[in-house]
Design an enzyme around this catalytic site. Structure first.
Site, mmCIF file in Angstrom:
data_model
loop_
_atom_site.group_PDB
_atom_site.id
_atom_site.type_symbol
_atom_site.label_atom_id
_atom_site.label_comp_id
_atom_site.label_asym_id
_atom_site.label_seq_id
_atom_site.Cartn_x
_atom_site.Cartn_y
_atom_site.Cartn_z
ATOM 1 N N ASP A 91 0.829 -1.214 0.000
ATOM 2 C CA ASP A 91 0.000 0.000 0.000
ATOM 3 C C ASP A 91 0.865 1.266 0.000
ATOM 4 O OD1 ASP A 91 -2.539 -0.883 -0.254
ATOM 5 O OD2 ASP A 91 -3.242 -0.166 1.691
ATOM 6 N N ASP A 141 -9.232 -3.128 2.908
ATOM 7 C CA ASP A 141 -9.097 -2.538 4.240
ATOM 8 C C ASP A 141 -10.053 -3.161 5.245
ATOM 9 O OD1 ASP A 141 -7.166 -0.804 3.222
ATOM 10 O OD2 ASP A 141 -8.678 0.630 2.576
#
Length: 534
Positions: A351, A429
């Protein structure tokens, strides 16, 4: 299919800022008593002229409707008709600033340009028109027609552009959806683990249970391979978005329909009514499950057909998305805390690299993750704020990745007036930290820990989400949510294991798994299944 679905889910683990043009509000009032008022969307260029940030500071002008002309020449209108007024004209072959210079020379104080095509950001070379100072804004022609029908011919207008609020209640909805999904997915995984432990004492029940289970276990090698594939797929999406987006939409439809079926079938299985069966292909199938399968397929097909209907399709996408995440959290098993650390740690680096490092590599200085998550927007858009917003009146519709939870912005602003901006949270997420929460719940079941690991990790996830929103509001740029979720969940789980002096058991974990039927179960004093001896 589960591995492929998870791959798509974690590709865009990102919470994005808004992508907007310069949007403002035209406040119109009629001449009646009491006066009727309406607000309309406008697009302007803040580099040409700034608008007041509140209605109280704005100047009211009488509106002169000249939509019969394009105002490319001063000879098109009678002299004196624009004096000290707001004027609305049609788009034409001349530039916006050419119209503005003519209107200003004729005494106008405000220029509105009505557009039948979709609204687009205003762009002209201002250096040739330095003396143009009156406000210029683009407005929908349909809004001008509506204005006259609703308010009459004598209309007063004013322009202003309120600042985008730092906080919107859609954040609260996103937070609740995320925490609910993670908590429920982890709990469901624990229920399945408890059923496995109860069934393992009986060889017959063990075989039946293994046939019914469709779990996938991630080993450390599998985790590393999975993250490498994620990197490759994200780069491919960056270069071939307009083709691969349809592949992802197809995978999402199939995976979400299966996930919704699994979630609802688990609920229906607890209902003792309507269990009539029919024989088909040497198997006995419950009729209600056939109808359930048809319903789930229909839900996915309806979303696929109407996925760009922003007014309501987001509700169906969120329902399918929550089912998608729940099913993956329940069925994808991490064998130990070691695998959890490797998975979450590598995806955190993934990420951070694709959000913060790739802008230094790409030619246009754009983040690969942001570009893929937000879709192929035009170059005229900018980032500002704390939500994801679809640019006002795009020049052409584009497909968006469906692997996100979407909630429309709930507060009133120019953005909500012009279009329907959304707050987005990627499935990754939810699923990635959810796998750790699920492991904690299974470890609680295996060690009779009174849910201390599960509750602590779930609370840590909620704190990480709050921290993500706070940083997003402060920095006003796209944030990799795992940057805050991973430390919160991993450190909390480690601290609980250390305080309970169970770190070695928690780290290895494999001694407590029931997937290996060759191991002999040890029974506790009360006769319930306990640990395993190889």
């Amino acid at each position: 299919m589960r591995a492929v679905g998870l791959l798509w889910a974690v590709l865009c683990g990102l919470l994005l800022p808004p992508v907007t043009a310069d949007e403002g509000i035209l406040h119109a009032s009629g001449s009646g008593v009491p006066p009727v008022t309406k607000d309309y969307c406008i697009i302007y260029n803040s580099s040409w002229v700034s608008l007041p940030n509140s209605l109280d500071n704005a100047t009211v002008r009488a509106l002169e409707n000249l939509t019969s002309t394009v105002l490319c020449s001063s000879s098109e209108v009678p002299s004196g008709i624009m004096k000290d007024k707001a004027v609305v004209v049609m788009r034409g072959n001349c530039t916006f600033l050419e119209k503005a210079r003519i209107a200003q020379n004729l005494g106008a104080k405000m220029l509105l340009i009505a557009s039948k095509p979709r609204l687009s950001p205003l762009s002209d070379n201002k250096t040739d028109f330095e003396n143009v100072t009156l406000p210029v804004a683009l407005i929908r022609y349909s809004d001008i027609v509506d204005m006259q029908l609703a308010l009459g011919n004598e209309i007063n207008v004013t322009l202003y552009s309120p600042p985008l609020p730092e906080f919107d209640y859609s954040m609260v909805v996103i937070f609740l959806i995320a925490v609910f999904t993670v908590a429920l997915g982890g709990y469901w995984s624990g229920v399945a683990e408890l059923e496995n432990l109860k069934a393992v004492a009986s060889p017959g029940e063990r075989e039946t249970r293994q046939k019914k289970e469709e779990n996938v276990t991630f080993t450390p090698v599998t985790v590393i391979l999975f993250v490498v594939i994620c990197c490759v797929m994200l780069v491919l999406l960056y270069f071939f978005y307009k083709w691969l987006v349809y592949v992802i939409i197809s995978v999402f439809c199939l995976a979400s329909a299966m996930s919704l079926y699994n979630c609802l079938a688990a609920l229906i299985g607890e209902i003792p009514f309507g269990q009539c069966r029919i024989a088909c292909c040497n198997k006995s199938i419950e009729v209600r499950l056939i109808f359930l399968a048809a319903f789930c397929i229909a839900a996915a097909v309806i979303w696929a057909v109407f996925r760009n209907e922003d007014r309501w399709a987001w509700i169906l996408q969120d329902i399918l998305g929550v089912a998608f995440c729940l099913n993956f959290i329940k069925t994808l098993k991490m064998p130990n805390f070691k695998s959890c650390v490797i998975l979450l740690g590598l995806l955190l680096l993934y990420d951070v690299f694709f959000v913060f490092i790739t802008p230094f590599i790409t030619k246009n200085g754009a983040s690969i993750m942001v570009e893929v998550a937000a879709g192929p927007f035009g170059n005229s858009e900018k980032n500002d704020g704390n939500l994801v917003e679809v640019p006002t009146e795009r020049s052409a519709p584009h497909e968006k990745l469906p692997v996100v939870i979407r909630v429309p912005r709930l507060g009133y602003s120019a953005s909500t007036l012009c279009d329907m901006p959304f707050s987005l949270l990627g499935f990754g997420d939810i699923i990635v930290p959810g796998l750790l929460v699920a492991y904690c719940r299974r470890f609680d079941v295996q060690t009779s820990s009174s849910s201390v690991y599960y509750v602590s990790c779930t609370i840590a996830y909620a704190i990480g989400m709050v921290l993500t929103f706070v940083v997003l509001a402060l920095m006003k740029m796209g944030q990799p949510a795992l940057l805050y979720l991973v430390p919160c969940t991993l450190l909390t789980s480690s601290f609980v294991a250390w305080r309970r002096k169970e770190m070695k058991k928690f780290w290895k974990g494999s001694s407590y798994q029931v997937s290996d039927s060759s191991r002999t179960p040890l029974l506790q004093d009360d006769g319930t299944p306990g640990l395993y001896r190889k």
